[in-house]
Motif scaffolding. Structure first.
Motif, PDB file in Angstrom:
ATOM      1  N   UNK A   1      30.555 -64.010 -57.789  1.00 55.61           N
ATOM      2  CA  UNK A   1      30.061 -62.380 -57.755  1.00 55.61           C
ATOM      3  C   UNK A   1      30.374 -61.828 -59.390  1.00 55.61           C
ATOM      4  N   UNK A   2      31.470 -62.406 -60.028  1.00 58.53           N
ATOM      5  CA  UNK A   2      31.806 -62.190 -61.329  1.00 58.53           C
ATOM      6  C   UNK A   2      31.964 -63.386 -62.203  1.00 58.53           C
ATOM      7  N   UNK A   3      30.678 -63.818 -62.665  1.00 60.30           N
ATOM      8  CA  UNK A   3      30.764 -64.932 -63.543  1.00 60.30           C
ATOM      9  C   UNK A   3      31.174 -64.455 -64.856  1.00 60.30           C
ATOM     10  N   UNK A   4      32.050 -65.421 -65.510  1.00 58.95           N
ATOM     11  CA  UNK A   4      32.715 -64.999 -66.848  1.00 58.95           C
ATOM     12  C   UNK A   4      31.641 -64.919 -67.838  1.00 58.95           C
ATOM     13  N   UNK A   5      30.370 -65.384 -67.543  1.00 61.22           N
ATOM     14  CA  UNK A   5      29.548 -65.362 -68.658  1.00 61.22           C
ATOM     15  C   UNK A   5      28.987 -63.739 -68.689  1.00 61.22           C
ATOM     16  N   UNK A   6      29.301 -63.132 -67.604  1.00 65.99           N
ATOM     17  CA  UNK A   6      28.539 -61.613 -67.797  1.00 65.99           C
ATOM     18  C   UNK A   6      29.615 -60.852 -68.430  1.00 65.99           C
ATOM     19  N   UNK A   7      30.660 -61.306 -68.885  1.00 69.48           N
ATOM     20  CA  UNK A   7      32.004 -60.443 -69.416  1.00 69.48           C
ATOM     21  C   UNK A   7      32.201 -60.903 -70.704  1.00 69.48           C
ATOM     22  N   UNK A   8      31.198 -61.810 -71.211  1.00 70.30           N
ATOM     23  CA  UNK A   8      31.838 -62.451 -72.639  1.00 70.30           C
ATOM     24  C   UNK A   8      31.867 -61.072 -73.673  1.00 70.30           C
ATOM     25  N   UNK A   9      31.327 -59.937 -73.516  1.00 75.41           N
ATOM     26  CA  UNK A   9      31.642 -58.994 -74.514  1.00 75.41           C
ATOM     27  C   UNK A   9      32.878 -58.071 -73.929  1.00 75.41           C
ATOM     28  N   UNK A  10      33.724 -58.282 -72.788  1.00 72.42           N
ATOM     29  CA  UNK A  10      34.786 -57.624 -72.364  1.00 72.42           C
ATOM     30  C   UNK A  10      35.746 -58.699 -71.496  1.00 72.42           C
ATOM     31  N   UNK A  11      36.222 -59.718 -72.264  1.00 75.41           N
ATOM     32  CA  UNK A  11      36.929 -61.048 -71.532  1.00 75.41           C
ATOM     33  C   UNK A  11      38.338 -60.272 -70.983  1.00 75.41           C
TER      34      UNK A  11
ATOM     35  N   UNK B   1      38.765 -57.421 -69.497  1.00 79.85           N
ATOM     36  CA  UNK B   1      38.480 -57.024 -68.302  1.00 79.85           C
ATOM     37  C   UNK B   1      38.550 -57.943 -67.184  1.00 79.85           C
ATOM     38  N   UNK B   2      37.732 -58.965 -67.580  1.00 80.71           N
ATOM     39  CA  UNK B   2      37.471 -60.217 -66.696  1.00 80.71           C
ATOM     40  C   UNK B   2      38.739 -61.014 -66.537  1.00 80.71           C
ATOM     41  N   UNK B   3      39.628 -61.174 -67.334  1.00 84.66           N
ATOM     42  CA  UNK B   3      40.921 -61.803 -67.073  1.00 84.66           C
ATOM     43  C   UNK B   3      41.855 -61.083 -66.339  1.00 84.66           C
ATOM     44  N   UNK B   4      41.943 -59.788 -66.415  1.00 92.93           N
ATOM     45  CA  UNK B   4      42.536 -58.856 -65.631  1.00 92.93           C
ATOM     46  C   UNK B   4      42.235 -58.681 -64.304  1.00 92.93           C
ATOM     47  N   UNK B   5      40.995 -59.002 -63.986  1.00 94.36           N
ATOM     48  CA  UNK B   5      40.544 -58.802 -62.604  1.00 94.36           C
ATOM     49  C   UNK B   5      40.583 -60.327 -61.801  1.00 94.36           C
ATOM     50  N   UNK B   6      40.656 -61.573 -62.668  1.00 94.99           N
ATOM     51  CA  UNK B   6      40.885 -62.750 -62.258  1.00 94.99           C
ATOM     52  C   UNK B   6      42.501 -62.783 -61.767  1.00 94.99           C
ATOM     53  N   UNK B   7      43.316 -62.198 -62.603  1.00 98.01           N
ATOM     54  CA  UNK B   7      44.678 -62.265 -62.416  1.00 98.01           C
ATOM     55  C   UNK B   7      45.069 -61.560 -61.095  1.00 98.01           C
ATOM     56  N   UNK B   8      44.454 -60.279 -61.141  1.00 99.71           N
ATOM     57  CA  UNK B   8      44.623 -59.717 -59.751  1.00 99.71           C
ATOM     58  C   UNK B   8      44.060 -60.407 -58.488  1.00 99.71           C
ATOM     59  N   UNK B   9      42.875 -60.956 -58.628  1.00102.46           N
ATOM     60  CA  UNK B   9      42.456 -61.747 -57.535  1.00102.46           C
ATOM     61  C   UNK B   9      43.494 -62.889 -57.135  1.00102.46           C
ATOM     62  N   UNK B  10      44.057 -63.385 -58.056  1.00106.87           N
ATOM     63  CA  UNK B  10      44.738 -64.723 -57.930  1.00106.87           C
ATOM     64  C   UNK B  10      46.299 -64.286 -57.342  1.00106.87           C
TER      65      UNK B  10
END
Length: 77
Positions: A54-64, A66-75
């Motif tokens: 749903x949230x591939x890293x490639x779609x967040x290359x301009x805002x890594x 935000x992606x890292x924060x989301x992944x940390x919350x999911x973990x």
């Protein structure tokens, strides 16, 4: 006992929450575009598989960040 995790919340119309309800993991995705979608998972690996699709890293290359924060919350679920 239900444990609720807020993955992200931009406002009352754009958020993702995850609730652990016994053996079930219930994800609620609320957006102003699509309304509310609910997904139920039986394991954390199934949840993370859905998250990575749903949230591939490639779609967040301009805002890594935000992606890292989301992944940390999911973990933490």
């Amino acid at each position: 006992m239900i444990k609720k995790h807020v993955i992200y919340k931009k406002d009352k119309w754009n958020m993702i929450t995850v609730e652990v309800q016994g053996k079930y993991i219930v994800l609620r995705e609320i957006s102003d575009q699509w309304g509310e979608e609910t997904h139920t998972f039986l394991s954390r690996p199934a949840l993370m598989n859905w998250v990575n699709n749903r949230f591939p890293k490639s779609e967040y290359m301009d805002n890594l960040e935000e992606w890292n924060d989301m992944m940390a919350n999911f973990r933490q679920v």
